[in-house]
Design a protein around this motif. Structure first.
Motif, PDB file in Angstrom:
ATOM      1  N   GLY A 123       0.816  -1.208   0.000  1.00 53.17           N
ATOM      2  CA  GLY A 123       0.000   0.000   0.000  1.00 53.17           C
ATOM      3  C   GLY A 123       0.851   1.260   0.000  1.00 53.17           C
ATOM      4  N   ALA A 124       1.873   1.274   0.873  1.00 53.56           N
ATOM      5  CA  ALA A 124       2.737   2.454   0.958  1.00 53.56           C
ATOM      6  C   ALA A 124       3.500   2.667  -0.345  1.00 53.56           C
ATOM      7  CB  ALA A 124       3.702   2.297   2.124  1.00 53.56           C
ATOM      8  N   LEU A 125       4.009   1.576  -0.935  1.00 54.32           N
ATOM      9  CA  LEU A 125       4.754   1.694  -2.189  1.00 54.32           C
ATOM     10  C   LEU A 125       3.851   2.180  -3.322  1.00 54.32           C
ATOM     11  CD1 LEU A 125       7.349   1.283  -3.773  1.00 54.32           C
ATOM     12  CD2 LEU A 125       6.709  -1.123  -4.106  1.00 54.32           C
ATOM     13  N   SER A 126       2.624   1.676  -3.361  1.00 55.50           N
ATOM     14  CA  SER A 126       1.685   2.108  -4.402  1.00 55.50           C
ATOM     15  C   SER A 126       1.384   3.603  -4.276  1.00 55.50           C
ATOM     16  CB  SER A 126       0.384   1.308  -4.294  1.00 55.50           C
ATOM     17  OG  SER A 126       0.618  -0.069  -4.485  1.00 55.50           O
ATOM     18  N   GLY A 127       1.209   4.063  -3.027  1.00 55.15           N
ATOM     19  CA  GLY A 127       0.979   5.490  -2.814  1.00 55.15           C
ATOM     20  C   GLY A 127       2.175   6.323  -3.252  1.00 55.15           C
ATOM     21  N   ASP A 128       3.392   5.843  -2.936  1.00 47.86           N
ATOM     22  CA  ASP A 128       4.600   6.577  -3.338  1.00 47.86           C
ATOM     23  C   ASP A 128       4.727   6.654  -4.861  1.00 47.86           C
ATOM     24  OD1 ASP A 128       5.241   6.959  -0.711  1.00 47.86           O
ATOM     25  OD2 ASP A 128       6.663   5.280  -0.602  1.00 47.86           O
ATOM     26  N   LEU A 129       4.408   5.545  -5.533  1.00 45.46           N
ATOM     27  CA  LEU A 129       4.479   5.529  -6.994  1.00 45.46           C
ATOM     28  C   LEU A 129       3.462   6.496  -7.605  1.00 45.46           C
ATOM     29  CD1 LEU A 129       4.913   1.700  -7.682  1.00 45.46           C
ATOM     30  CD2 LEU A 129       6.609   3.498  -8.084  1.00 45.46           C
ATOM     31  N   ALA A 130       2.241   6.504  -7.056  1.00 47.41           N
ATOM     32  CA  ALA A 130       1.203   7.403  -7.566  1.00 47.41           C
ATOM     33  C   ALA A 130       1.612   8.862  -7.378  1.00 47.41           C
ATOM     34  CB  ALA A 130      -0.121   7.123  -6.848  1.00 47.41           C
ATOM     35  N   ARG A 131       2.201   9.163  -6.223  1.00 41.61           N
ATOM     36  CA  ARG A 131       2.648  10.536  -5.968  1.00 41.61           C
ATOM     37  C   ARG A 131       3.777  10.914  -6.930  1.00 41.61           C
ATOM     38  NH1 ARG A 131       3.226   9.999  -1.071  1.00 41.61           N
ATOM     39  NH2 ARG A 131       1.265  10.920  -0.346  1.00 41.61           N
ATOM     40  N   ALA A 132       4.699   9.987  -7.158  1.00 42.75           N
ATOM     41  CA  ALA A 132       5.811  10.257  -8.078  1.00 42.75           C
ATOM     42  C   ALA A 132       5.326  10.482  -9.505  1.00 42.75           C
ATOM     43  CB  ALA A 132       6.806   9.093  -8.038  1.00 42.75           C
ATOM     44  N   LEU A 133       4.194   9.873  -9.839  1.00 42.54           N
ATOM     45  CA  LEU A 133       3.615  10.050 -11.170  1.00 42.54           C
ATOM     46  C   LEU A 133       2.774  11.320 -11.274  1.00 42.54           C
ATOM     47  CD1 LEU A 133       2.568   6.359 -11.908  1.00 42.54           C
ATOM     48  CD2 LEU A 133       4.372   7.659 -13.055  1.00 42.54           C
ATOM     49  N   GLY A 134       2.708  12.094 -10.191  1.00 44.17           N
ATOM     50  CA  GLY A 134       2.002  13.370 -10.234  1.00 44.17           C
ATOM     51  C   GLY A 134       0.510  13.273 -10.004  1.00 44.17           C
ATOM     52  N   PHE A 158      -6.125  10.664  -5.042  1.00 49.62           N
ATOM     53  CA  PHE A 158      -5.806   9.421  -5.757  1.00 49.62           C
ATOM     54  C   PHE A 158      -4.736   8.637  -4.998  1.00 49.62           C
ATOM     55  CE2 PHE A 158      -3.539   6.791  -8.777  1.00 49.62           C
ATOM     56  CZ  PHE A 158      -4.552   6.257  -9.555  1.00 49.62           C
ATOM     57  N   VAL A 159      -3.728   9.356  -4.497  1.00 52.11           N
ATOM     58  CA  VAL A 159      -2.639   8.701  -3.762  1.00 52.11           C
ATOM     59  C   VAL A 159      -3.200   7.958  -2.546  1.00 52.11           C
ATOM     60  CG1 VAL A 159      -0.586   9.100  -2.345  1.00 52.11           C
ATOM     61  CG2 VAL A 159      -0.850  10.284  -4.549  1.00 52.11           C
ATOM     62  N   ARG A 160      -4.062   8.631  -1.768  1.00 52.25           N
ATOM     63  CA  ARG A 160      -4.632   7.991  -0.580  1.00 52.25           C
ATOM     64  C   ARG A 160      -5.508   6.801  -0.954  1.00 52.25           C
ATOM     65  NH1 ARG A 160      -5.604  13.407   0.820  1.00 52.25           N
ATOM     66  NH2 ARG A 160      -7.820  13.154   0.395  1.00 52.25           N
ATOM     67  N   THR A 161      -6.265   6.958  -2.048  1.00 47.77           N
ATOM     68  CA  THR A 161      -7.174   5.881  -2.471  1.00 47.77           C
ATOM     69  C   THR A 161      -6.403   4.655  -2.925  1.00 47.77           C
ATOM     70  OG1 THR A 161      -8.832   7.515  -3.160  1.00 47.77           O
ATOM     71  CG2 THR A 161      -9.057   5.279  -4.034  1.00 47.77           C
ATOM     72  N   ILE A 162      -5.376   4.863  -3.754  1.00 47.47           N
ATOM     73  CA  ILE A 162      -4.617   3.716  -4.274  1.00 47.47           C
ATOM     74  C   ILE A 162      -3.818   3.051  -3.174  1.00 47.47           C
ATOM     75  CG2 ILE A 162      -2.456   4.865  -4.964  1.00 47.47           C
ATOM     76  CD1 ILE A 162      -4.460   2.325  -7.065  1.00 47.47           C
ATOM     77  N   ALA A 163      -3.355   3.843  -2.198  1.00 50.78           N
ATOM     78  CA  ALA A 163      -2.597   3.269  -1.087  1.00 50.78           C
ATOM     79  C   ALA A 163      -3.479   2.339  -0.258  1.00 50.78           C
ATOM     80  CB  ALA A 163      -2.025   4.384  -0.211  1.00 50.78           C
ATOM     81  N   ARG A 164      -4.748   2.707  -0.101  1.00 52.94           N
ATOM     82  CA  ARG A 164      -5.671   1.855   0.646  1.00 52.94           C
ATOM     83  C   ARG A 164      -6.088   0.637  -0.183  1.00 52.94           C
ATOM     84  NH1 ARG A 164      -8.074   7.147   2.397  1.00 52.94           N
ATOM     85  NH2 ARG A 164      -7.582   7.382   4.617  1.00 52.94           N
ATOM     86  N   ALA A 165      -6.416   0.901  -1.453  1.00 55.69           N
ATOM     87  CA  ALA A 165      -6.923  -0.188  -2.298  1.00 55.69           C
ATOM     88  C   ALA A 165      -5.849  -1.242  -2.592  1.00 55.69           C
ATOM     89  CB  ALA A 165      -7.452   0.391  -3.609  1.00 55.69           C
ATOM     90  N   ALA A 166      -4.597  -0.809  -2.702  1.00 57.86           N
ATOM     91  CA  ALA A 166      -3.525  -1.746  -3.047  1.00 57.86           C
ATOM     92  C   ALA A 166      -3.339  -2.823  -1.985  1.00 57.86           C
ATOM     93  CB  ALA A 166      -2.222  -0.984  -3.265  1.00 57.86           C
TER      94      ALA A 166
END
Length: 245
Positions: free
Chosen positions: A191-202, A207-215
C-alpha cells in the motif's frame, strides 16, 4: 404617521438600516418614518462616500440610497457596494429618486436595486416596502443557515461512512495477509509503495490515498483459498491450481 407605530414586527426591530441621501431634511423624515414603524438601528448620512464606508464596516439589512447626489451618485455607490449585492444573501437596496422617467427605474433595477421609491414619499408605502424587503431578507438568511447546517450534517455523515468503509478495507486486507503473514506488513508495504508511486507520477493526493488503501487488497482472494492449498510447500496439482485461480 402615528398610525405606523409597531408597523415593523418586533423580530425585525433590530435590523440595521443605512440611508444615504444628500438632502438632510429627507434623511430626517425617512429616519422618523422608520423609527415610528418600529426600527431602531438606523444610520443616516448625506455623504455617499461615508455611506459606502458605513455599509462596509457594518452589517446592514437594508440600504435606502438616493439616486442624484453630487460627487458620487447612486449608481456609483451601487458599484462600490457590489459585494453586498452579489452576496449569497444579497442586501436589499431601495433607490430613492424624484425622477419620474420609467427608464430610470429600469436602469436602477438592472443595476441590482431591489426596489425604487419615488419622491415625495408616502410614509405608509415606505414602511410597507421596507417591511416586505426585510421579511424576505430574514427568510433568506434563515434558509442560508439551514442549508449550511444541512451541508455540515451531510459532510459529517459522509465522513462517518468513509471511515467505516476504510475500516472495512483495513480489516479485509489484514484478514488476507494473516493467511500467510502473521505480521500483516506485506500488505502495508504494498500500500505504501503504491501510494509513493502514484505521488511520483504526479497524481492528486486523493488518488494517492485511495490507491494506497486499495492496493492492500491485492491478495484479497486468499480468503477464499483453503489452507491445504494456500500453504502447500510443493507444486500445485492441476486441480489445485484451478482452485487457486
Amino acid at each position: 404617521m402615528h398610525g405606523l407605530a409597531g408597523f415593523i414586527p418586533s423580530c425585525m426591530a433590530e435590523c440595521e438600516v443605512v440611508i444615504i441621501d444628500d438632502n438632510a431634511g429627507m434623511l430626517r423624515i425617512l429616519k422618523l418614518v422608520l423609527q415610528r414603524a418600529g426600527l431602531s438601528r438606523i444610520h443616516i448620512t448625506t455623504d455617499p462616500i461615508e455611506g459606502v464606508a458605513l455599509c462596509e464596516r457594518g452589517d446592514p439589512d437594508i440600504i435606502l440610497l438616493d439616486l442624484h447626489m453630487p460627487g458620487l451618485d447612486g449608481y456609483g455607490v451601487l458599484n462600490r457596494l457590489r459585494p453586498l449585492i452579489d452576496h449569497e444573501v444579497p442586501v436589499p437596496i431601495v433607490m430613492l429618486t424624484g425622477d419620474q422617467d420609467a427608464s430610470i427605474k429600469r436602469h436602477a433595477l438592472a443595476a441590482g436595486v431591489s426596489d425604487v421609491l419615488l419622491k415625495p414619499f408616502d410614509a405608509t408605502e415606505v414602511a410597507l416596502r421596507v417591511r416586505s424587503l426585510l421579511r424576505t431578507r430574514m427568510l433568506q438568511l434563515r434558509l442560508a443557515d439551514q442549508n449550511r447546517e444541512l451541508e455540515s450534517r451531510v459532510a459529517a455523515r459522509t465522513a462517518e461512512l468513509e471511515a467505516a468503509q476504510f475500516e472495512m478495507l483495513e480489516r479485509l486486507a489484514t484478514a488476507a495477509e494473516l493467511r500467510d503473514d502473521d505480521t500483516g506488513e506485506h500488505t502495508q508495504r504494498v500500500g505504501a509503495l503504491s501510494g509513493d508511486l502514484a505521488r511520483a507520477l504526479g497524481q492528486t493526493e486523493l488518488f494517492v490515498r485511495t490507491i494506497a488503501r486499495a492496493a492492500r487488497l491485492h491478495d484479497i482472494g486468499k480468503i477464499g483459498v483453503c489452507d491445504d492449498i494456500l500453504r502447500k510447500p510443493a507444486a500445485l496439482l492441476p486441480a489445485e491450481f484451478e482452485h487457486m485461480k
